[in-house]
Design an enzyme around this catalytic site. Structure first.
Site, PDB file in Angstrom:
ATOM      1  N   TYR A 149       0.839  -1.206   0.000  1.00  0.00           N
ATOM      2  CA  TYR A 149       0.000   0.000   0.000  1.00  0.00           C
ATOM      3  C   TYR A 149       0.871   1.252   0.000  1.00  0.00           C
ATOM      4  O   TYR A 149       0.735   2.117  -0.863  1.00  0.00           O
ATOM      5  CB  TYR A 149      -0.904  -0.035   1.226  1.00  0.00           C
ATOM      6  CG  TYR A 149      -1.896   1.099   1.322  1.00  0.00           C
ATOM      7  CD1 TYR A 149      -3.062   1.108   0.559  1.00  0.00           C
ATOM      8  CD2 TYR A 149      -1.691   2.159   2.205  1.00  0.00           C
ATOM      9  CE1 TYR A 149      -3.990   2.149   0.664  1.00  0.00           C
ATOM     10  CE2 TYR A 149      -2.604   3.198   2.313  1.00  0.00           C
ATOM     11  CZ  TYR A 149      -3.755   3.184   1.547  1.00  0.00           C
ATOM     12  OH  TYR A 149      -4.672   4.219   1.656  1.00  0.00           O
ATOM     13  N   ASN A 194     -14.383  -0.584  13.487  1.00  0.00           N
ATOM     14  CA  ASN A 194     -14.241  -1.728  14.407  1.00  0.00           C
ATOM     15  C   ASN A 194     -14.766  -1.381  15.794  1.00  0.00           C
ATOM     16  O   ASN A 194     -15.553  -2.119  16.377  1.00  0.00           O
ATOM     17  CB  ASN A 194     -12.763  -2.129  14.556  1.00  0.00           C
ATOM     18  CG  ASN A 194     -12.344  -3.168  13.534  1.00  0.00           C
ATOM     19  OD1 ASN A 194     -13.072  -3.449  12.597  1.00  0.00           O
ATOM     20  ND2 ASN A 194     -11.165  -3.737  13.715  1.00  0.00           N
ATOM     21  N   ARG A 215      -3.617   8.727  16.148  1.00  0.00           N
ATOM     22  CA  ARG A 215      -4.116   9.026  14.808  1.00  0.00           C
ATOM     23  C   ARG A 215      -4.937  10.314  14.915  1.00  0.00           C
ATOM     24  O   ARG A 215      -5.403  10.677  15.989  1.00  0.00           O
ATOM     25  CB  ARG A 215      -5.027   7.898  14.272  1.00  0.00           C
ATOM     26  CG  ARG A 215      -4.325   6.566  13.996  1.00  0.00           C
ATOM     27  CD  ARG A 215      -3.337   6.637  12.864  1.00  0.00           C
ATOM     28  NE  ARG A 215      -2.793   5.328  12.515  1.00  0.00           N
ATOM     29  CZ  ARG A 215      -1.756   4.753  13.118  1.00  0.00           C
ATOM     30  NH1 ARG A 215      -1.137   5.357  14.122  1.00  0.00           N
ATOM     31  NH2 ARG A 215      -1.313   3.574  12.715  1.00  0.00           N
ATOM     32  N   PRO A 278       2.342   2.690  12.339  1.00  0.00           N
ATOM     33  CA  PRO A 278       2.938   3.991  12.703  1.00  0.00           C
ATOM     34  C   PRO A 278       2.578   4.400  14.131  1.00  0.00           C
ATOM     35  O   PRO A 278       1.449   4.196  14.579  1.00  0.00           O
ATOM     36  CB  PRO A 278       2.318   4.953  11.683  1.00  0.00           C
ATOM     37  CG  PRO A 278       1.947   4.098  10.526  1.00  0.00           C
ATOM     38  CD  PRO A 278       1.534   2.780  11.119  1.00  0.00           C
ATOM     39  N   ARG A 281       0.574  10.101  14.194  1.00  0.00           N
ATOM     40  CA  ARG A 281       0.219  10.665  12.897  1.00  0.00           C
ATOM     41  C   ARG A 281      -0.689  11.881  13.108  1.00  0.00           C
ATOM     42  O   ARG A 281      -1.726  11.776  13.750  1.00  0.00           O
ATOM     43  CB  ARG A 281      -0.516   9.619  12.075  1.00  0.00           C
ATOM     44  CG  ARG A 281      -0.555   9.958  10.625  1.00  0.00           C
ATOM     45  CD  ARG A 281      -1.300   8.955   9.853  1.00  0.00           C
ATOM     46  NE  ARG A 281      -0.552   7.786   9.490  1.00  0.00           N
ATOM     47  CZ  ARG A 281      -1.118   6.621   9.268  1.00  0.00           C
ATOM     48  NH1 ARG A 281      -2.407   6.453   9.457  1.00  0.00           N
ATOM     49  NH2 ARG A 281      -0.395   5.602   8.879  1.00  0.00           N
TER      50      ARG A 281
HETATM   51  P1  NAD Z   1     -12.693   1.878   0.288  1.00  0.00           P
HETATM   52  O1  NAD Z   1     -12.005   0.567   0.405  1.00  0.00           O
HETATM   53  O2  NAD Z   1     -14.056   2.037   0.886  1.00  0.00           O
HETATM   54  O3  NAD Z   1     -12.800   2.345  -1.229  1.00  0.00           O
HETATM   55  C1  NAD Z   1     -11.917   1.939  -2.245  1.00  0.00           C
HETATM   56  C2  NAD Z   1     -12.747   1.556  -3.454  1.00  0.00           C
HETATM   57  O4  NAD Z   1     -11.869   1.168  -4.516  1.00  0.00           O
HETATM   58  C3  NAD Z   1     -13.670   0.362  -3.183  1.00  0.00           C
HETATM   59  O5  NAD Z   1     -14.975   0.644  -3.645  1.00  0.00           O
HETATM   60  C4  NAD Z   1     -13.034  -0.777  -3.990  1.00  0.00           C
HETATM   61  O6  NAD Z   1     -13.968  -1.745  -4.401  1.00  0.00           O
HETATM   62  C5  NAD Z   1     -12.392  -0.007  -5.131  1.00  0.00           C
HETATM   63  N1  NAD Z   1     -11.274  -0.732  -5.765  1.00  0.00           N
HETATM   64  C6  NAD Z   1     -10.232  -1.362  -5.162  1.00  0.00           C
HETATM   65  N2  NAD Z   1      -9.408  -1.880  -6.075  1.00  0.00           N
HETATM   66  C7  NAD Z   1      -9.937  -1.552  -7.315  1.00  0.00           C
HETATM   67  C8  NAD Z   1      -9.548  -1.806  -8.645  1.00  0.00           C
HETATM   68  N3  NAD Z   1      -8.436  -2.503  -8.925  1.00  0.00           N
HETATM   69  N4  NAD Z   1     -10.335  -1.330  -9.647  1.00  0.00           N
HETATM   70  C9  NAD Z   1     -11.460  -0.637  -9.390  1.00  0.00           C
HETATM   71  N5  NAD Z   1     -11.889  -0.371  -8.131  1.00  0.00           N
HETATM   72  C10 NAD Z   1     -11.122  -0.817  -7.114  1.00  0.00           C
HETATM   73  O7  NAD Z   1     -11.692   2.966   0.902  1.00  0.00           O
HETATM   74  P2  NAD Z   1     -11.845   4.537   1.088  1.00  0.00           P
HETATM   75  O8  NAD Z   1     -11.598   4.836   2.516  1.00  0.00           O
HETATM   76  O9  NAD Z   1     -13.070   5.031   0.441  1.00  0.00           O
HETATM   77  O10 NAD Z   1     -10.566   5.039   0.286  1.00  0.00           O
HETATM   78  C11 NAD Z   1     -10.662   5.632  -1.001  1.00  0.00           C
HETATM   79  C12 NAD Z   1      -9.287   6.102  -1.438  1.00  0.00           C
HETATM   80  O11 NAD Z   1      -8.778   7.067  -0.511  1.00  0.00           O
HETATM   81  C13 NAD Z   1      -8.241   4.984  -1.509  1.00  0.00           C
HETATM   82  O12 NAD Z   1      -7.418   5.214  -2.631  1.00  0.00           O
HETATM   83  C14 NAD Z   1      -7.462   5.159  -0.230  1.00  0.00           C
HETATM   84  O13 NAD Z   1      -6.149   4.688  -0.372  1.00  0.00           O
HETATM   85  C15 NAD Z   1      -7.523   6.663  -0.030  1.00  0.00           C
HETATM   86  N6  NAD Z   1      -7.349   7.021   1.380  1.00  0.00           N
HETATM   87  C16 NAD Z   1      -8.362   6.851   2.269  1.00  0.00           C
HETATM   88  C17 NAD Z   1      -8.163   7.170   3.615  1.00  0.00           C
HETATM   89  C18 NAD Z   1      -9.257   7.026   4.639  1.00  0.00           C
HETATM   90  O14 NAD Z   1      -8.984   7.233   5.823  1.00  0.00           O
HETATM   91  N7  NAD Z   1     -10.482   6.737   4.318  1.00  0.00           N
HETATM   92  C19 NAD Z   1      -6.907   7.651   4.039  1.00  0.00           C
HETATM   93  C20 NAD Z   1      -5.887   7.774   3.088  1.00  0.00           C
HETATM   94  C21 NAD Z   1      -6.122   7.480   1.763  1.00  0.00           C
HETATM   95  N1  UDP Z   2      -6.369  -0.512  15.619  1.00  0.00           N
HETATM   96  C1  UDP Z   2      -6.750  -1.032  16.841  1.00  0.00           C
HETATM   97  N2  UDP Z   2      -7.814  -1.881  16.875  1.00  0.00           N
HETATM   98  C2  UDP Z   2      -8.534  -2.207  15.767  1.00  0.00           C
HETATM   99  C3  UDP Z   2      -8.152  -1.661  14.514  1.00  0.00           C
HETATM  100  C4  UDP Z   2      -7.053  -0.822  14.463  1.00  0.00           C
HETATM  101  O1  UDP Z   2      -6.148  -0.752  17.874  1.00  0.00           O
HETATM  102  O2  UDP Z   2      -9.517  -2.983  15.904  1.00  0.00           O
HETATM  103  C5  UDP Z   2      -5.239   0.431  15.581  1.00  0.00           C
HETATM  104  C6  UDP Z   2      -4.167   0.122  14.532  1.00  0.00           C
HETATM  105  O3  UDP Z   2      -3.206  -0.768  15.054  1.00  0.00           O
HETATM  106  C7  UDP Z   2      -3.599   1.504  14.267  1.00  0.00           C
HETATM  107  C8  UDP Z   2      -4.804   2.431  14.448  1.00  0.00           C
HETATM  108  O4  UDP Z   2      -5.757   1.699  15.215  1.00  0.00           O
HETATM  109  O5  UDP Z   2      -2.634   1.843  15.236  1.00  0.00           O
HETATM  110  C9  UDP Z   2      -5.444   2.867  13.127  1.00  0.00           C
HETATM  111  O6  UDP Z   2      -5.666   1.695  12.371  1.00  0.00           O
HETATM  112  P1  UDP Z   2      -6.440   1.707  10.974  1.00  0.00           P
HETATM  113  O7  UDP Z   2      -6.406   0.322  10.449  1.00  0.00           O
HETATM  114  O8  UDP Z   2      -7.763   2.362  11.145  1.00  0.00           O
HETATM  115  O9  UDP Z   2      -5.596   2.701  10.042  1.00  0.00           O
HETATM  116  P2  UDP Z   2      -4.025   2.965   9.800  1.00  0.00           P
HETATM  117  O10 UDP Z   2      -3.192   2.087  10.669  1.00  0.00           O
HETATM  118  O11 UDP Z   2      -3.833   2.683   8.365  1.00  0.00           O
HETATM  119  O12 UDP Z   2      -3.873   4.389  10.173  1.00  0.00           O
END
Ligand code: NAD
Ligand code: UDP
Length: 318
Positions: A149, A194, A215, A278, A281
């Site tokens: 990722y 969760n 976070r 991490p 953040r």
């Molecule tokens: P999400 O998993 O709900 O949405 C991602 C979508 O992409 C899903 O609908 C999935 O089916 C689709 N997808 C995955 N692989 C695909 C492929 N190969 N072709 C077509 N569609 C595909 O996650 P989200 O939280 O809505 O995240 C959306 C975007 O924002 C992602 O790129 C994610 O990396 C980025 N992002 C989200 C967060 C957050 O906190 N929500 C933080 C940082 C970055």
């Molecule tokens: N985390 C946790 N319990 C859970 C899910 C996540 O303690 O059931 C922690 C995880 O280890 C991380 C933080 O919550 O430190 C945020 O996790 P998340 O998967 O939401 O996002 P990311 O790690 O990508 O920021």
């Protein structure tokens, strides 16, 4: 909005959590929306209310394969965002970020579309600088479980900037920090969903590690406002720009807040910390404030109060 400003907009990952909110917002603003998604972590349920709108079209498609559509703007969001899902098939995760970016950039080049990339705070890895400004290059493990990722998203940023320099593409690169809200899946696996689901079921809340890691949580409506402002901003402003809420909480504080707000009988239990998790953040959003006139408006408790009823309804229907 006048018809002259109406655009044809492609949203990849449009049936996901953020993508579905974005599609809704773009339709409300008077645009035509083509939503592309392979439904890996997204769901038709997220966009059901948009189907039937003559300005909305859904295509089931995997962005690792080329796509031929005629659009003015592209928001590239396709990529699983939850660690448990992006680690199911890590090779596909890297392909989605890298081949997906190449395909969408190629499309943007052909049709001369402005293109937005959903990048991530994960490009900073386990940061040594706090809060993280855009100028920080990050501390990322290239061979760990999160690398598919993190490095995929880093390579996508590289591609965006090379297409910008080499082919004069108009790009908008957003580094998104943890965002939450309605339309996350019950089994999404990220921490906010969760904890809310566990609390509503009176099950133990699983805190990974000691819960001291931090976070910063942004409510979805604030983030979507930033997406739209960024896309509409001056072409010279490419980013990368941090988008998130600087309010920083330990994971234990989040667990306690969710238990208090749901009135749950749940207890906190501690589970092993996943590798490369991490420790802290927090976005430095000075650039977004200055360039977009944007700052988040929804505090954590307020955003949780809007999110908890969504999960209650989902659990009742399950
Ligand atoms: P999400 O998993 O709900 O949405 C991602 C979508 O992409 C899903 O609908 C999935 O089916 C689709 N997808 C995955 N692989 C695909 C492929 N190969 N072709 C077509 N569609 C595909 O996650 P989200 O939280 O809505 O995240 C959306 C975007 O924002 C992602 O790129 C994610 O990396 C980025 N992002 C989200 C967060 C957050 O906190 N929500 C933080 C940082 C970055
Ligand atoms: N985390 C946790 N319990 C859970 C899910 C996540 O303690 O059931 C922690 C995880 O280890 C991380 C933080 O919550 O430190 C945020 O996790 P998340 O998967 O939401 O996002 P990311 O790690 O990508 O920021």
């Amino acid at each position: 909005m006048g018809i002259a400003e109406s655009k044809r907009v492609l949203v990849t990952g449009g049936a996901g959590f953020l993508g579905s909110h974005l599609c809704e917002r773009l339709l409300a603003d008077g645009h035509e929306v083509v939503c592309v998604d392979n439904l890996f972590t997204g769901a038709k349920r997220n966009i059901l209310h948009l189907i039937g709108d003559p300005n909305f079209e859904f295509l089931r498609h995997d962005v690792t394969f080329p796509l031929y559509v005629e659009v003015d703007r592209i928001y590239n969001l396709a990529c699983p965002a939850s660690p448990i899902y992006y680690q199911v098939d890590p090779v596909q995760t890297t392909k989605t970020s890298v081949h997906g970016a190449i395909n969408m950039l190629g499309l943007a080049k052909r049709v001369k579309a402005r293109i937005f990339q959903a990048s991530t705070s994960e490009v900073y890895g386990d940061p040594e600088i706090h809060p993280q400004p855009e100028s920080y290059w990050g501390k990322v493990n290239p061979i760990g479980y999160r690398s598919c990722y993190d490095e995929g998203k880093r390579c996508a940023e590289t591609l965006f900037f090379d297409y910008h320099r080499q082919h004069r593409l108009e790009i908008k690169v957003a580094r998104i920090f943890n965002t939450y809200g309605p339309r996350m899946q019950l089994n999404d696996g990220r921490v906010v969903s969760n904890f809310i689901v566990q609390a509503l079921k009176n099950e133990d809340l699983t805190v990974y590690g000691g819960g001291e890691q931090t976070r910063s949580f942004c409510y979805v409506d604030d983030l979507i406002e930033a997406f739209v402002r960024f896309m509409d901003s001056d072409a010279a402003f490419t980013g990368p720009v941090n988008l998130g809420n600087p309010g920083e909480f330990t994971i234990r504080e989040l667990a306690e807040t969710v238990i208090a707000m749901t009135g749950s009988r749940s207890k906190i239990v501690y589970r092993p910390l996943p590798s490369d998790d991490p420790r802290q953040r927090q976005p430095d959003i000075g650039l977004a404030r200055e360039a977009l006139g944007w700052a988040p408006t929804v505090a954590l408790r307020e955003g949780l109060a809007k999110t908890i009823p969504y999960f209650e309804a989902l659990l009742r229907a399950a």
